[in-house]
Design an enzyme around this catalytic site. Sequence first.
Site, PDB file in Angstrom:
ATOM      1  N   ASP A  13       0.810  -1.218   0.000  1.00  0.00           N
ATOM      2  CA  ASP A  13       0.000   0.000   0.000  1.00  0.00           C
ATOM      3  C   ASP A  13       0.843   1.269   0.000  1.00  0.00           C
ATOM      4  O   ASP A  13       0.466   2.298   0.577  1.00  0.00           O
ATOM      5  CB  ASP A  13      -0.965   0.024   1.207  1.00  0.00           C
ATOM      6  CG  ASP A  13      -1.899  -1.173   1.194  1.00  0.00           C
ATOM      7  OD1 ASP A  13      -2.215  -1.646   0.093  1.00  0.00           O
ATOM      8  OD2 ASP A  13      -2.307  -1.615   2.276  1.00  0.00           O
ATOM      9  N   HIS A  46      -4.982  -1.436  -5.622  1.00  0.00           N
ATOM     10  CA  HIS A  46      -4.131  -0.347  -6.122  1.00  0.00           C
ATOM     11  C   HIS A  46      -5.026   0.832  -6.497  1.00  0.00           C
ATOM     12  O   HIS A  46      -5.803   0.752  -7.447  1.00  0.00           O
ATOM     13  CB  HIS A  46      -3.312  -0.819  -7.328  1.00  0.00           C
ATOM     14  CG  HIS A  46      -2.259  -1.834  -6.958  1.00  0.00           C
ATOM     15  ND1 HIS A  46      -1.327  -2.312  -7.833  1.00  0.00           N
ATOM     16  CD2 HIS A  46      -1.992  -2.435  -5.776  1.00  0.00           C
ATOM     17  CE1 HIS A  46      -0.537  -3.166  -7.210  1.00  0.00           C
ATOM     18  NE2 HIS A  46      -0.924  -3.266  -5.965  1.00  0.00           N
TER      19      HIS A  46
HETATM   20  P1  GDP Z   1      -0.872   0.421  -3.532  1.00  0.00           P
HETATM   21  O1  GDP Z   1      -1.516  -0.838  -3.084  1.00  0.00           O
HETATM   22  O2  GDP Z   1       0.602   0.418  -3.330  1.00  0.00           O
HETATM   23  O3  GDP Z   1      -1.237   0.814  -4.939  1.00  0.00           O
HETATM   24  O4  GDP Z   1      -1.448   1.568  -2.577  1.00  0.00           O
HETATM   25  P2  GDP Z   1      -2.987   1.748  -2.090  1.00  0.00           P
HETATM   26  O5  GDP Z   1      -3.777   2.266  -3.218  1.00  0.00           O
HETATM   27  O6  GDP Z   1      -3.475   0.532  -1.409  1.00  0.00           O
HETATM   28  O7  GDP Z   1      -2.791   2.810  -0.941  1.00  0.00           O
HETATM   29  C1  GDP Z   1      -2.273   4.078  -1.194  1.00  0.00           C
HETATM   30  C2  GDP Z   1      -3.316   5.121  -0.780  1.00  0.00           C
HETATM   31  O8  GDP Z   1      -2.713   6.388  -0.714  1.00  0.00           O
HETATM   32  C3  GDP Z   1      -4.438   5.285  -1.786  1.00  0.00           C
HETATM   33  O9  GDP Z   1      -5.599   5.663  -1.075  1.00  0.00           O
HETATM   34  C4  GDP Z   1      -3.968   6.421  -2.669  1.00  0.00           C
HETATM   35  O10 GDP Z   1      -5.024   7.146  -3.297  1.00  0.00           O
HETATM   36  C5  GDP Z   1      -3.278   7.277  -1.668  1.00  0.00           C
HETATM   37  N1  GDP Z   1      -2.140   8.054  -2.161  1.00  0.00           N
HETATM   38  C6  GDP Z   1      -1.161   7.691  -3.033  1.00  0.00           C
HETATM   39  N2  GDP Z   1      -0.216   8.643  -3.114  1.00  0.00           N
HETATM   40  C7  GDP Z   1      -0.612   9.646  -2.284  1.00  0.00           C
HETATM   41  C8  GDP Z   1      -0.038  10.891  -1.906  1.00  0.00           C
HETATM   42  O11 GDP Z   1       1.035  11.277  -2.318  1.00  0.00           O
HETATM   43  N3  GDP Z   1      -0.738  11.640  -0.972  1.00  0.00           N
HETATM   44  C9  GDP Z   1      -1.923  11.225  -0.449  1.00  0.00           C
HETATM   45  N4  GDP Z   1      -2.518  12.013   0.434  1.00  0.00           N
HETATM   46  N5  GDP Z   1      -2.483  10.057  -0.792  1.00  0.00           N
HETATM   47  C10 GDP Z   1      -1.838   9.273  -1.683  1.00  0.00           C
HETATM   48  P1  IMO Z   2      -1.192  -4.131  -2.276  1.00  0.00           P
HETATM   49  O1  IMO Z   2      -0.722  -4.713  -3.586  1.00  0.00           O
HETATM   50  C1  IMO Z   2      -1.354  -4.576   2.006  1.00  0.00           C
HETATM   51  C2  IMO Z   2      -1.345  -8.675   3.527  1.00  0.00           C
HETATM   52  C3  IMO Z   2      -2.503  -9.214   4.331  1.00  0.00           C
HETATM   53  C4  IMO Z   2      -1.768 -10.207   5.206  1.00  0.00           C
HETATM   54  C5  IMO Z   2      -0.710 -10.787   4.275  1.00  0.00           C
HETATM   55  C6  IMO Z   2      -1.110 -12.088   3.614  1.00  0.00           C
HETATM   56  O2  IMO Z   2      -2.425  -3.322  -2.406  1.00  0.00           O
HETATM   57  O3  IMO Z   2      -0.056  -3.448  -1.584  1.00  0.00           O
HETATM   58  P2  IMO Z   2      -2.763 -12.695   1.622  1.00  0.00           P
HETATM   59  O4  IMO Z   2      -4.212 -12.372   1.404  1.00  0.00           O
HETATM   60  O5  IMO Z   2      -1.860 -12.166   0.559  1.00  0.00           O
HETATM   61  O6  IMO Z   2      -2.543 -14.149   1.886  1.00  0.00           O
HETATM   62  O7  IMO Z   2      -2.384 -11.933   3.004  1.00  0.00           O
HETATM   63  O8  IMO Z   2      -0.484  -9.794   3.297  1.00  0.00           O
HETATM   64  N1  IMO Z   2      -1.712  -8.144   2.188  1.00  0.00           N
HETATM   65  C7  IMO Z   2      -1.662  -6.843   1.876  1.00  0.00           C
HETATM   66  N2  IMO Z   2      -1.380  -5.768   2.640  1.00  0.00           N
HETATM   67  N3  IMO Z   2      -1.554  -4.429   0.688  1.00  0.00           N
HETATM   68  C8  IMO Z   2      -1.775  -5.498  -0.115  1.00  0.00           C
HETATM   69  O9  IMO Z   2      -1.717  -5.413  -1.444  1.00  0.00           O
HETATM   70  C9  IMO Z   2      -1.913  -6.776   0.491  1.00  0.00           C
HETATM   71  N4  IMO Z   2      -2.128  -8.046   0.026  1.00  0.00           N
HETATM   72  C10 IMO Z   2      -2.011  -8.854   1.085  1.00  0.00           C
HETATM   73  O10 IMO Z   2      -3.106  -8.181   5.065  1.00  0.00           O
HETATM   74  O11 IMO Z   2      -1.078  -9.538   6.233  1.00  0.00           O
HETATM   75 MG    MG Z   3      -3.005  -1.490  -1.787  1.00  0.00          MG
END
Ligand code: GDP
Ligand code: IMO
Ligand code: MG
Length: 433
Positions: A13, A46
């Site tokens: 994330d 994502h």
């Molecule tokens: P990913 O799984 O790595 O793609 O990340 P996620 O989407 O799960 O989590 C990142 C969160 O941060 C999302 O809600 C994005 O919209 C938000 N986000 C990404 N970059 C920024 C930033 O620079 N500032 C803020 N405030 N939010 C961001």
């Molecule tokens: P992105 O791509 C954050 C975490 C789960 C758990 C561990 C194993 O959005 O960064 P799983 O379901 O893969 O067997 O869970 O990994 N987990 C994530 N945490 N972002 C994710 O994906 C995750 N995908 C799995 O919370 O700790």
């Molecule tokens: Mg994510």
Amino acid sequence: MSVIAIVGAQWGDEGKGRVVDYLASGEAGRPADMVIRFQGGDNAGHTVVNRFGEFKLHLVPSGIFNPDTRCVVGTGCVVNPETLVAEMDDLRAAGVSLDNLFVSSRAHLILPYHRQLDGLEERARGEKAIGTTKRGIGPVYADKAARWGLRVGDLLRPDWLRERLAALLPRKNQTITHFGGEPVDLDTLTAQCLHWAEHLRPHVADTLPLVRAAVGADQTLLLEGQLGVMRDLDWGAYPYVTSSNPLASFGPVGAGLPIQAVTDVIGVVKAYVTAVGAGPLPTELTDATGDRLRQVGREYGATTGRPRRCGWLDAVALDYANWLNGFTGLVVTKLDVLDGMPELKICTGYRLPSGQVTDRMPDPATLEAVEPVYETWPGWDRPTTTARRWDDLPGTAQRYLRRIEELTGAPIRWVSVGPEREAIIEMQRAAPE
Ligand code: GDP
Ligand code: IMO
Ligand code: MG
């Protein structure tokens, strides 16, 4: 030709989807000709915010918003056809073309019994639960390794698929009923598979010729990682990990490229840390500061909605991520979330139970017992959200970023100051200090 791996440098994330959308769009220079997801499944969430709206992509690569970018769900991925079909419907409804979406016929299928088993196994672990996303990730990769798996291409061979399901369902149902779950019915599942096959047929392909052609034509390819190094099956805090390898070195395997093809490895670093699920997180803040990061950063899981655990930046983990990935550059995201915090901490070492301090990642069992050692940096008052150049950033924010570079050992290429595509600073264009 460029093949750029974009991977998570922490616990997931970090903002990988946001970065891939930005780079694929061409706002940073040459748009991506191809984006390949190389591991993981719909456990990923994502988030992408652009002119089409806000999306939480689970399996479709984050380059899908650029109609000229071919998007490949690679061989190293695991595909739940039900959720993929739903995700595709949502994207179409938002006006996004899926003509350029390809799903590897070799990627393994997540079927309903995998999800069921994931939930049942988690329940059976009791207090030692991993906190998985319950998307069936562990069970499907286990089947893949044990050679009980079914693959996306099998959806298009209904007789063979039914035969295989007939052979393996009794085993699966035995385990499911042992854990107190409902057995899966062969006829129902076969009919579901036929339904998914009809939706996915135009997108299923042997993706290797596409990838080879892109490389042959000197194109730009992005490898979109899922999760982050600390949840890597081999190098994360086992058993609190996922069942695939988020490391960049798995990119060529999952995408179908020789190792030499990768030209850049970009680590995505959140300006603090978050994690969902159980396992060690040395810099976790369970106080008001942690609550503030969660609120301001909107730190709730994109897939499960669970509140994310939040803490200070962990440079020991970043150094480890850099060693394992070989970053050629970094993107620091969510700098704006730190706006207004009077001071910031960075963990530069771990105090081991022996009292000794180390700046190297220990084994997972030791990691559970370490105490973080911090250095403190001044914060900044001014909002960074409107900054588009290095010079727009407050001096203390610049110093915080420079310290991240120093401790990680890789140069920052971009700094993200908001979730929207354009809320980003490109370092090369910055005036020298
Ligand atoms: P990913 O799984 O790595 O793609 O990340 P996620 O989407 O799960 O989590 C990142 C969160 O941060 C999302 O809600 C994005 O919209 C938000 N986000 C990404 N970059 C920024 C930033 O620079 N500032 C803020 N405030 N939010 C961001
Ligand atoms: P992105 O791509 C954050 C975490 C789960 C758990 C561990 C194993 O959005 O960064 P799983 O379901 O893969 O067997 O869970 O990994 N987990 C994530 N945490 N972002 C994710 O994906 C995750 N995908 C799995 O919370 O700790
Ligand atoms: Mg994510």
